[in-house]
Design a protein around this motif. Structure first.
Motif: not given
Length: 747
Positions: A342-357
């Motif tokens: 968003f700026d030099n201060t705030f950062t947003f991250r999202q990691n998402l995954r679906y796995g099948f076995n």
């Protein structure tokens, strides 16, 4: 702790909230661009690397703030062997020298130089790690860290957990990896799971800014043949879209007669960067494995020691009839990594995954010892399993970097969720009421299966976990950093007994609080002493022989050490001492080896040393030493005060590789390694010892223009050794000599 059957709707609501936040972020970004507003520019990172299929210019995001060109990307290539940054220990872009925890990073060049085709092979020179506990097992990569198993709950892919419960094994293909990061000690504060011994985070290859191509073919021992390719680069002229496609395939045999080891892997990846502040990478992979049970469960007498007839069982003996000693697996991953500054201060991250076995096994197994007094015939039973796994995970992170006027802060607030669904079907000939013929070790005679096993277990397991975590990396001064972290987890485990129409169904809900505090001081000369205290929490899946769900495992660790990375010298040294207490430990049930039981508390106290170096042009080195003491501190009378089976407490290794840089021999390289593994015990009473052993590895290679020719040999003396024993009837031969030749071309 709360025990009950009611599910909470909070996890679903919070996950939807996280997804909504991503959608809102994307919408705001698009609107901002349309209005012509300026955005924060995160400088792209460029690293020169020499690894196979590892070009410069991996497409990166800031990963926790603006980064300067020339600084290593913590998810990208490593120049040589010595990594400088990581996101595994703190989930932020942090230099290794400022991380108050012991960690080893393996890059693609080291994997290539050793031609390590499995995670087991790639981690054989890592301090604190014992790889290949169950010997030459082609089904799974079995690892311990600081004396504790990490293969079940401690393997991660791109920061998200790979749950390996029962026979629902996920398998990692090393050709698809950018790097392997081994974090020693508890990591539950950030990940909500994992052994107190540590975790292994595997980092996938990602799209690159620079167009490139790479192909490799090879083959060698046991009729193995393989081919691989890796291509990528920009997908448009504007520089917003990037791609990468990685593939690998092999087929052939193993050191066990009639047992195949075939694997096929493909991994497409796409990155979208609309501007310098927003970054989206789609990561996917698909894999098929066809192999067999190669980790034969053999008796102590006949492997470690000669049996009563003075014989040793051949390493090549196939205990299962070749027609139905089978193990197959199909697995797939689809997910993404999203980041917006968003700026030099705030950062947003999202990691998402679906796995099948989905996997299936049908084989005759040992574990029953001999069937005759002369010890020339092995008793066997038939074991069949069919497993299906669905695993969904999402990790939301909000990072803030700021100064409060006195100290600088890097604050990370996270919310993660996982949903694991397992359909587990296991059967034996015992349940079906027939016997399996024994097998002569002198003249093995095979025939068709004498029957089809009937199930003794048909379970539907459902496991969910929601965690909230907070971490603050506080720069008290330019040299002193304090790391504080805390986490609250809510876990729910349900098991439906389908074999008995649900009458044996069970479940429990648990909550756990974990925390970490650590301090590190960085001197200007590269010396960095540190100390930390951390706790761990691991909810356990499944049930014991009584069909009761397990209590969560918990643990505590005190660690102190020193890191040394003198500026410009090209090496990194880590020394660490630790004291770990682990409670509610699972072990093989002495009443029935097909089940597990919680028998007490184990303590691990020890010391590790790890050196990774690129000393001069063309010379790379790895050295490690580990010693610790394992003790059962609580449990049944027969194990109290004893050392757990399967696990050596002392090992050391050294690996060197040198490539000539000038003259007529320019491009020619050679090297090798030596691995020492100390003794372990084969029985809970500690009366049967598995002796120590030393193995030697070697390699030669030649590079010219864009070509590279290499020959690698592990256990070059073809030493026959037993990697460990689980009991007097279950011992496992280690890897025989493996020689592979390879030819590669890059452009």
């Amino acid at each position: 702790m709360r025990v009950g059957r009611t599910r909470t709707e909070a996890p679903r609501t919070l996950v939807l909230a996280g997804a909504s936040l991503v959608a809102l972020t994307a919408a705001l970004t698009a609107a901002h661009a349309q209005q012509g507003g300026s955005s924060v520019r995160l400088d792209e990172i460029s690293v020169e690397a020499q690894g196979a299929g590892m070009p410069a210019g991996t497409v990166t995001s800031g990963t926790g703030g603006a980064a300067a060109r020339g600084v290593e990307d913590p998810k990208g290539p490593i120049a040589g062997y010595v990594a400088t940054r990581t996101t595994t220990a703190t989930k932020t872009n942090t230099p290794l020298i400022e991380t108050p925890q012991s960690i080893t990073v393996i890059g693609q060049q080291q994997i290539r130089d050793q031609n390590a085709q499995t995670l087991t092979q790639a981690t054989q020179y890592v301090a604190g790690a014992y790889a290949g506990t169950f010997g030459a097992d082609t089904r799974i990569d079995y690892l311990t860290l600081r004396g504790f198993v990490v293969s079940d709950y401690g393997i991660y892919r791109d920061g998200l957990q790979l749950l390996n419960y029962g026979f629902g094994y996920f398998k990692v293909d090393t050709f698809g990896l950018e790097r392997i990061e081994i974090l020693r000690g508890p990591a539950s504060v950030l990940f909500g799971a994992g052994s107190p011994g540590g975790i292994v985070n595997t980092v996938s290859k990602r799209p690159t800014e620079t167009p490139f191509g790479y192909v490799e073919v090879g083959g060698g021992s046991f009729g193995q043949k393989y081919g691989a390719f890796d291509i990528g680069g920009p997908a448009d002229k504007e520089g917003h879209w990037f791609y990468r496609l990685t593939g690998y395939g092999r087929n052939g045999g193993t050191q066990v007669d009639g047992a195949p080891d075939d694997s096929y892997y493909i991994a497409p990846a796409i990155t979208y960067k609309p501007d310098g502040a927003t970054h989206f990478t789609l990561l996917s992979s698909f894999q098929h494995d066809n192999t067999a049970v190669t980790s034969n469960f053999l008796p102590y007498l006949g492997t470690v020691r000669p049996n009563l007839s003075g014989l040793r069982i051949p390493r090549s003996l196939n205990l299962g009839d070749a027609g139905f000693n089978t193990f197959t697996r199909d697995q797939a991953f689809v997910g993404y990594e999203f980041e917006h500054a968003f700026d030099n201060t705030f950062t947003f991250r999202q990691n998402l995954r679906y796995g099948f076995n989905q996997s299936a096994q049908n084989a005759d197994i040992g574990q029953l010892g001999y069937s005759d007094a002369a010890q020339t015939r092995l008793a066997r039973y038939q074991f069949l399993t069919s497993t299906k796994v669905n695993l969904f995970q999402v990790d939301n992170q909000l990072e803030a970097r700021f100064s409060d006027g006195y100290f600088r802060h890097d604050v990370l607030l996270g919310l993660d969720y996982k949903n694991y669904q397992l359909h587990d079907n296991q059967g034996t000939n015992f349940a079906a009421g027939y016997t399996v013929p024994d097998l002569s070790i002198l003249n093995p005679a095979y025939g068709p299966a004498t029957g089809r096993p009937l199930p003794y277990l048909v379970n539907a397991d459902s496991f969910t976990q929601l965690g909230v975590y907070l971490q603050d990396q506080i720069k008290i001064s330019d040299h002193l950093t304090l790391v504080l972290g805390g986490r609250q987890d809510f876990a729910d485990d349900r098991v439906v007994d389908k074999l008995n129409n649900g009458t044996g169904s069970n479940g429990r809900s648990d909550s756990g609080t974990t925390y970490r505090t650590a301090l590190i001081y960085n001197f200007d000369n590269g010396l960095a002493p540190y100390v930390s205290y951390s706790t761990s929490f691991q909810p356990l899946i499944g049930t014991g022989i009584d069909n009761q769900t397990f209590k969560p495992e918990t643990g505590t660790q005190v660690e102190g050490g020193v890191k040394f990375e003198p500026p410009g010298q090209g090496y990194f040294l880590t020394l660490a001492g630790f004291d770990i207490h682990r409670k509610n430990v699972l072990t093989a049930n002495p009443a029935n080896v097909l089940f597990q039981a919680q028998l007490g508390e184990v303590r691990s106290t020890g010391f590790e040393a790890q050196l990774v170096a690129s000393l001069t042009d063309g010379l790379n080195a790895i050295a490690s030493y580990t010693i610790y003491g394992l003790t059962n501190e609580r449990g049944t009378a027969d194990i109290l005060g004893k050392v757990p089976v399967n696990i050596p407490e002392n090992f050391a290794s050294l690996f060197l590789d040198y490539t000539i840089q000038t003259g007529d021999w320019r491009g020619f390289g050679f090297g090798g390694g030596v691995r020492y593994v100390g003794r372990s015990f084969a029985d809970t009473a500690n009366t049967l010892r598995v002796p120590d052993y030393v193995l030697f590895d070697a390699q030669v290679h030649y590079e010219w223009d864009r070509w590279r020719l290499a020959v690698n040999a592990s256990n070059i003396a073809d030493k026959r050794f037993v990697s460990s024993c689980q009991s007097s009837a279950s011992c496992f031969y280690g890897d025989a000599r493996r020689v592979l030749a390879s030819l590669s071309y890059k452009w």
